[in-house]
Scaffold this motif. Structure first.
Motif, PDB file in Angstrom:
ATOM      1  N   MET A  30       0.848  -1.169   0.000  1.00  0.00           N
ATOM      2  CA  MET A  30       0.000   0.000   0.000  1.00  0.00           C
ATOM      3  C   MET A  30       0.898   1.239   0.000  1.00  0.00           C
ATOM      4  O   MET A  30       1.860   1.324   0.739  1.00  0.00           O
ATOM      5  N   THR A  47      -1.854   6.572   0.158  1.00  0.00           N
ATOM      6  CA  THR A  47      -3.111   5.862   0.418  1.00  0.00           C
ATOM      7  C   THR A  47      -3.251   5.560   1.904  1.00  0.00           C
ATOM      8  O   THR A  47      -4.327   5.704   2.479  1.00  0.00           O
ATOM      9  N   ARG A  48      -2.155   5.144   2.526  1.00  0.00           N
ATOM     10  CA  ARG A  48      -2.183   4.847   3.954  1.00  0.00           C
ATOM     11  C   ARG A  48      -2.513   6.099   4.758  1.00  0.00           C
ATOM     12  O   ARG A  48      -3.293   6.060   5.702  1.00  0.00           O
ATOM     13  N   THR A  97      -4.231   8.699   3.703  1.00  0.00           N
ATOM     14  CA  THR A  97      -5.640   9.025   3.448  1.00  0.00           C
ATOM     15  C   THR A  97      -6.550   8.148   4.290  1.00  0.00           C
ATOM     16  O   THR A  97      -7.521   8.635   4.885  1.00  0.00           O
TER      17      THR A  97
END
Length: 69
Positions: free
Chosen positions: A1, A5-6, A8
């Motif tokens: 990941m 993204t993490r 968010t």
């Protein structure tokens, strides 16, 4: 990941935690208002806010905790 993204998803989880705290404050405030006006309180908005917060926490933090690498 990816790191973005993490970050968010952690933000979404934090928003959920904030909504749960808001729901608790709403329920406490509704109790004080209903005591002051001698009526029964309506806890439905606080309950719905808490459910939305729990869903966002599960979505945000769950996607981080249960990810596959």
């Amino acid at each position: 990941m990816k790191q973005r993204t993490r970050r968010t998803m952690a933000g979404i989880g934090s928003l959920g935690a904030t909504l749960i705290i808001l729901a608790i404050v709403m329920a406490i405030a509704e109790g004080y208002v209903s005591d002051a006006t001698y009526t029964t309180g309506n806890l439905a908005p606080a309950a719905l806010t808490g459910l939305v917060g729990a869903g966002l926490m599960l979505l945000g933090f769950g996607s981080i905790l249960f990810r596959r690498e």
